[in-house]
Write a protein that holds these residues in place. Structure first.
Motif, PDB file in Angstrom:
ATOM      1  N   ILE A  21       0.837  -1.204   0.000  1.00 21.63           N
ATOM      2  CA  ILE A  21       0.000   0.000   0.000  1.00 21.63           C
ATOM      3  C   ILE A  21       0.869   1.249   0.000  1.00 21.63           C
ATOM      4  O   ILE A  21       0.664   2.162  -0.795  1.00 21.63           O
ATOM      5  CB  ILE A  21      -0.956   0.004   1.212  1.00 21.63           C
ATOM      6  N   VAL A  22       1.866   1.276   0.855  1.00 18.19           N
ATOM      7  CA  VAL A  22       2.725   2.456   0.982  1.00 18.19           C
ATOM      8  C   VAL A  22       3.571   2.676  -0.269  1.00 18.19           C
ATOM      9  O   VAL A  22       3.718   3.795  -0.742  1.00 18.19           O
ATOM     10  CB  VAL A  22       3.638   2.316   2.227  1.00 18.19           C
ATOM     11  N   LEU A  23       4.104   1.606  -0.842  1.00 20.30           N
ATOM     12  CA  LEU A  23       5.014   1.725  -1.976  1.00 20.30           C
ATOM     13  C   LEU A  23       4.334   1.561  -3.326  1.00 20.30           C
ATOM     14  O   LEU A  23       4.989   1.529  -4.351  1.00 20.30           O
ATOM     15  CB  LEU A  23       6.141   0.685  -1.838  1.00 20.30           C
ATOM     16  N   ASP A  24       3.019   1.429  -3.345  1.00 20.56           N
ATOM     17  CA  ASP A  24       2.248   1.273  -4.578  1.00 20.56           C
ATOM     18  C   ASP A  24       2.715   0.056  -5.379  1.00 20.56           C
ATOM     19  O   ASP A  24       2.917   0.123  -6.588  1.00 20.56           O
ATOM     20  CB  ASP A  24       2.321   2.547  -5.422  1.00 20.56           C
ATOM     21  N   LEU A  25       2.911  -1.062  -4.692  1.00 19.14           N
ATOM     22  CA  LEU A  25       3.353  -2.305  -5.320  1.00 19.14           C
ATOM     23  C   LEU A  25       2.157  -3.175  -5.682  1.00 19.14           C
ATOM     24  O   LEU A  25       1.124  -3.118  -5.011  1.00 19.14           O
ATOM     25  CB  LEU A  25       4.257  -3.090  -4.363  1.00 19.14           C
ATOM     26  N   PRO A  26       2.288  -4.000  -6.720  1.00 21.54           N
ATOM     27  CA  PRO A  26       1.197  -4.925  -7.035  1.00 21.54           C
ATOM     28  C   PRO A  26       1.183  -6.085  -6.042  1.00 21.54           C
ATOM     29  O   PRO A  26       2.220  -6.464  -5.490  1.00 21.54           O
ATOM     30  CB  PRO A  26       1.554  -5.433  -8.437  1.00 21.54           C
ATOM     31  N   ARG A  27       0.013  -6.618  -5.807  1.00 21.68           N
ATOM     32  CA  ARG A  27      -0.128  -7.832  -5.002  1.00 21.68           C
ATOM     33  C   ARG A  27      -0.579  -8.921  -5.967  1.00 21.68           C
ATOM     34  O   ARG A  27      -1.612  -8.797  -6.615  1.00 21.68           O
ATOM     35  CB  ARG A  27      -1.153  -7.646  -3.894  1.00 21.68           C
ATOM     36  N   ILE A  28       0.212  -9.990  -6.050  1.00 19.66           N
ATOM     37  CA  ILE A  28      -0.056 -11.069  -6.990  1.00 19.66           C
ATOM     38  C   ILE A  28      -0.284 -12.343  -6.194  1.00 19.66           C
ATOM     39  O   ILE A  28       0.590 -12.776  -5.450  1.00 19.66           O
ATOM     40  CB  ILE A  28       1.128 -11.235  -7.967  1.00 19.66           C
ATOM     41  N   THR A  29      -1.472 -12.929  -6.358  1.00 24.37           N
ATOM     42  CA  THR A  29      -1.835 -14.144  -5.643  1.00 24.37           C
ATOM     43  C   THR A  29      -2.164 -15.224  -6.659  1.00 24.37           C
ATOM     44  O   THR A  29      -2.995 -15.014  -7.540  1.00 24.37           O
ATOM     45  CB  THR A  29      -3.072 -13.903  -4.740  1.00 24.37           C
ATOM     46  N   MET A  30      -1.529 -16.382  -6.509  1.00 24.04           N
ATOM     47  CA  MET A  30      -1.727 -17.469  -7.471  1.00 24.04           C
ATOM     48  C   MET A  30      -2.316 -18.681  -6.759  1.00 24.04           C
ATOM     49  O   MET A  30      -1.844 -19.077  -5.691  1.00 24.04           O
ATOM     50  CB  MET A  30      -0.384 -17.826  -8.111  1.00 24.04           C
ATOM     51  N   LEU A  31      -3.351 -19.250  -7.357  1.00 23.07           N
ATOM     52  CA  LEU A  31      -3.982 -20.451  -6.828  1.00 23.07           C
ATOM     53  C   LEU A  31      -3.648 -21.599  -7.766  1.00 23.07           C
ATOM     54  O   LEU A  31      -4.244 -21.724  -8.849  1.00 23.07           O
ATOM     55  CB  LEU A  31      -5.494 -20.257  -6.721  1.00 23.07           C
ATOM     56  N   GLY A  32      -2.643 -22.394  -7.375  1.00 24.70           N
ATOM     57  CA  GLY A  32      -2.174 -23.465  -8.247  1.00 24.70           C
ATOM     58  C   GLY A  32      -1.726 -22.868  -9.566  1.00 24.70           C
ATOM     59  O   GLY A  32      -1.074 -21.831  -9.596  1.00 24.70           O
ATOM     60  N   ASN A  33      -2.055 -23.534 -10.657  1.00 25.51           N
ATOM     61  CA  ASN A  33      -1.778 -22.957 -11.969  1.00 25.51           C
ATOM     62  C   ASN A  33      -3.082 -22.625 -12.693  1.00 25.51           C
ATOM     63  O   ASN A  33      -3.121 -22.518 -13.903  1.00 25.51           O
ATOM     64  CB  ASN A  33      -0.915 -23.897 -12.813  1.00 25.51           C
TER      65      ASN A  33
END
Length: 91
Positions: A21-33
């Motif tokens: 949130i502070v650094l404006d980074l993406p959040r990437i969440t992967m469920l298996g493939n």
């Protein structure tokens, strides 16, 4: 710029605020493939059933696979579904 980034990271740690949130980074969440959820993106650059390119604040995210579809399109969130074979973060 680097000094400011370090200061923001320190501040996030002190205040217990997630760094994404502070650094404006993406959040990437992967469920298996099968599913890939990308939060805090800046838009879709390219979309085909075998390649999805997503613009991030710093760089691009390349998702390669088969039968890729986009679901749950929102201003800050994209859900990529299908068979994910490769994820590449290019800065």
């Amino acid at each position: 710029m680097l000094r400011r980034k370090r200061n923001l990271q320190s501040l996030a740690g002190l205040l217990e605020i997630p760094q994404d949130i502070v650094l404006d980074l993406p959040r990437i969440t992967m469920l298996g493939n099968k599913q890939l959820l990308i939060e805090n993106h800046k838009g879709i650059i390219e979309y085909t059933p075998s390649l999805v390119r997503i613009k991030l604040n710093q760089g691009e995210l390349f998702i390669q696979g088969s039968d890729l579809t986009l679901g749950n399109l929102q201003a800050e969130q994209i859900l990529v579904e299908g068979v994910v074979q490769e994820v590449k973060y290019d800065v």
